[in-house]
Design a protein around this motif. Structure first.
Motif, mmCIF file in Angstrom:
data_model
loop_
_atom_site.group_PDB
_atom_site.id
_atom_site.type_symbol
_atom_site.label_atom_id
_atom_site.label_comp_id
_atom_site.label_asym_id
_atom_site.label_seq_id
_atom_site.Cartn_x
_atom_site.Cartn_y
_atom_site.Cartn_z
ATOM 1 N N GLY A 41 0.814 -1.211 0.000
ATOM 2 C CA GLY A 41 0.000 0.000 0.000
ATOM 3 C C GLY A 41 0.843 1.253 0.000
ATOM 4 O O GLY A 41 0.444 2.281 0.537
ATOM 5 N N GLY A 42 2.034 1.147 -0.610
ATOM 6 C CA GLY A 42 3.000 2.239 -0.572
ATOM 7 C C GLY A 42 2.472 3.606 -0.961
ATOM 8 O O GLY A 42 2.587 4.562 -0.191
ATOM 9 N N PRO A 43 1.861 3.754 -2.160
ATOM 10 C CA PRO A 43 1.383 5.073 -2.570
ATOM 11 C C PRO A 43 0.341 5.660 -1.615
ATOM 12 O O PRO A 43 0.355 6.855 -1.331
ATOM 13 N N ALA A 44 -0.576 4.812 -1.107
ATOM 14 C CA ALA A 44 -1.603 5.300 -0.173
ATOM 15 C C ALA A 44 -0.962 5.727 1.150
ATOM 16 O O ALA A 44 -1.382 6.714 1.765
ATOM 17 N N ILE A 45 0.062 4.980 1.582
ATOM 18 C CA ILE A 45 0.782 5.361 2.806
ATOM 19 C C ILE A 45 1.490 6.693 2.587
ATOM 20 O O ILE A 45 1.409 7.602 3.429
ATOM 21 N N ASN A 46 2.152 6.828 1.436
ATOM 22 C CA ASN A 46 2.854 8.086 1.136
ATOM 23 C C ASN A 46 1.892 9.270 1.077
ATOM 24 O O ASN A 46 2.212 10.368 1.544
ATOM 25 N N ALA A 47 0.710 9.051 0.500
ATOM 26 C CA ALA A 47 -0.283 10.128 0.400
ATOM 27 C C ALA A 47 -0.736 10.573 1.791
ATOM 28 O O ALA A 47 -0.879 11.779 2.056
ATOM 29 N N MET A 48 -0.951 9.608 2.684
ATOM 30 C CA MET A 48 -1.366 9.954 4.048
ATOM 31 C C MET A 48 -0.229 10.647 4.800
ATOM 32 O O MET A 48 -0.454 11.625 5.523
ATOM 33 N N LEU A 49 1.018 10.163 4.621
ATOM 34 C CA LEU A 49 2.171 10.814 5.259
ATOM 35 C C LEU A 49 2.305 12.258 4.781
ATOM 36 O O LEU A 49 2.596 13.167 5.568
ATOM 37 N N ASP A 50 2.055 12.445 3.485
ATOM 38 C CA ASP A 50 2.138 13.789 2.913
ATOM 39 C C ASP A 50 1.105 14.722 3.560
ATOM 40 O O ASP A 50 1.412 15.871 3.905
ATOM 41 N N LEU A 52 -0.044 14.464 6.465
ATOM 42 C CA LEU A 52 0.381 14.709 7.855
ATOM 43 C C LEU A 52 1.743 15.398 7.928
ATOM 44 O O LEU A 52 2.299 15.574 9.005
ATOM 45 N N GLN A 53 2.281 15.747 6.751
ATOM 46 C CA GLN A 53 3.581 16.434 6.640
ATOM 47 C C GLN A 53 4.719 15.630 7.278
ATOM 48 O O GLN A 53 5.578 16.158 7.967
ATOM 49 N N ILE A 54 4.675 14.306 7.029
ATOM 50 C CA ILE A 54 5.772 13.410 7.426
ATOM 51 C C ILE A 54 6.480 12.986 6.142
ATOM 52 O O ILE A 54 5.834 12.506 5.207
ATOM 53 N N VAL A 55 7.781 13.187 6.066
ATOM 54 C CA VAL A 55 8.523 12.879 4.837
ATOM 55 C C VAL A 55 8.866 11.390 4.800
ATOM 56 O O VAL A 55 9.526 10.884 5.715
ATOM 57 N N PRO A 56 8.416 10.652 3.747
ATOM 58 C CA PRO A 56 8.761 9.226 3.662
ATOM 59 C C PRO A 56 10.256 9.034 3.414
ATOM 60 O O PRO A 56 10.876 9.819 2.693
ATOM 61 N N GLN A 57 10.815 7.990 4.017
ATOM 62 C CA GLN A 57 12.237 7.679 3.818
ATOM 63 C C GLN A 57 12.385 6.213 3.434
ATOM 64 O O GLN A 57 11.653 5.359 3.934
ATOM 65 N N PHE A 58 13.346 5.957 2.533
ATOM 66 C CA PHE A 58 13.588 4.583 2.074
ATOM 67 C C PHE A 58 15.078 4.280 2.100
ATOM 68 O O PHE A 58 15.905 5.183 1.953
#
Length: 267
Positions: A41-50, A52-58
């Protein structure tokens, strides 16, 4: 247990999966196959993080999971994504049951020693819940979260890794990894790419070393090799079309098939 097929649906493909994909699962079930779905569910997780203004890291294609990110991962994977898949399967006439690896301690993990935060390394797969669902005629739809042995911690698990471990635990005949590319692609001198239709552990190691396999494909192929090493007969990386899904299950050449060295002819 009958003939089990584990299908891993990548987050990047979720919105693109056609109704015919879910109808193909109904067809497989009608033909006596027991199907288990593990989803990302990567894209949906990234959209929610965005939001909430949390920057995704990999790191090496794997999500770094801080405490705040873990809460979002749990909410998105166990909530909206899991239930959307269950709904679409239901629409196709499939009895589906959504759970996560936390339920019934299906996936027991320890925190990884790598700098990935709250990411787990699977130590044990307990198959009682998926087996119970399969016996009742359901398709288990499993979100890739895990729990510590004492239940005190939740860990994020890469969906490819979770699918490989569950396929091994269920002694599946096939693990099908649905992604947004046709399979492993090899660059050609003319700038084009050709599909690798069959490969084995040695060639995969070479392709990682040569940077032919990079990014998110690395955990995919490593999970494939782990599953093969634990008794899964065949892993196929392919697109999520009904034709590909049914083709894999009827022995056609679809996507990239990964087998152990001994089962590839002419190698």
């Amino acid at each position: 247990m009958g003939s089990v097929i584990v299908i891993k649906c990548g987050g990047s493909t979720m919105d693109q999966l056609p109704d015919s994909f879910f109808q193909a699962i109904a067809t497989l079930q009608a033909n006596g196959k027991q199907v288990v779905i593990v989803h990302g569910g990567g894209p949906a997780i990234n959209a929610m993080l965005d939001r909430l203004q949390i920057v995704p890291q990999f790191a090496d294609g794997l999500r770094v999971t801080c405490e705040d990110t873990l809460g979002v991962v749990e909410q998105v994977l166990c909530g909206s994504i899991n239930k959307a898949l269950v709904r679409r399967l239901t629409q196709a006439g499939v009895k589906a049951w959504g759970v996560s690896g936390i339920d019934g301690q299906t996936l027991i993990a320890e925190k990884t020693g790598k700098p990935l935060g709250w990411v787990g390394e699977i130590k044990q797969v307990q198959t009682a819940i998926p087996q119970m669902m399969l016996a009742g005629g359901y398709v288990p739809v499993i979100a890739p979260l895990s729990v510590s042995t004492d239940g005190s911690h939740t860990y994020n698990i890469n969906a490819d890794v979770a699918a490989g471990a569950i396929a091994a635990g269920l002694q599946a005949e096939k693990l099908i990894m649905v992604t947004d590319v046709p399979g492993i692609l090899k660059p050609q001198p003319d700038g084009g790419k050709t599909l690798v239709t069959q490969t084995d552990p040695q060639e995969i190691d070479d392709m990682i070393a040569d940077e032919i396999i990079t990014g998110g494909m690395i955990p995919k192929v490593r999970a494939a090799l782990d599953a093969l090493g634990q008794g899964v007969e065949q892993v196929v990386i392919c697109r999520g079309t009904a034709g590909d899904l049914l083709g894999v299950c009827t022995g056609q050449t679809v996507g990239t098939t990964v087998r152990t060295n001994s089962t590839i002819k002419g190698r």
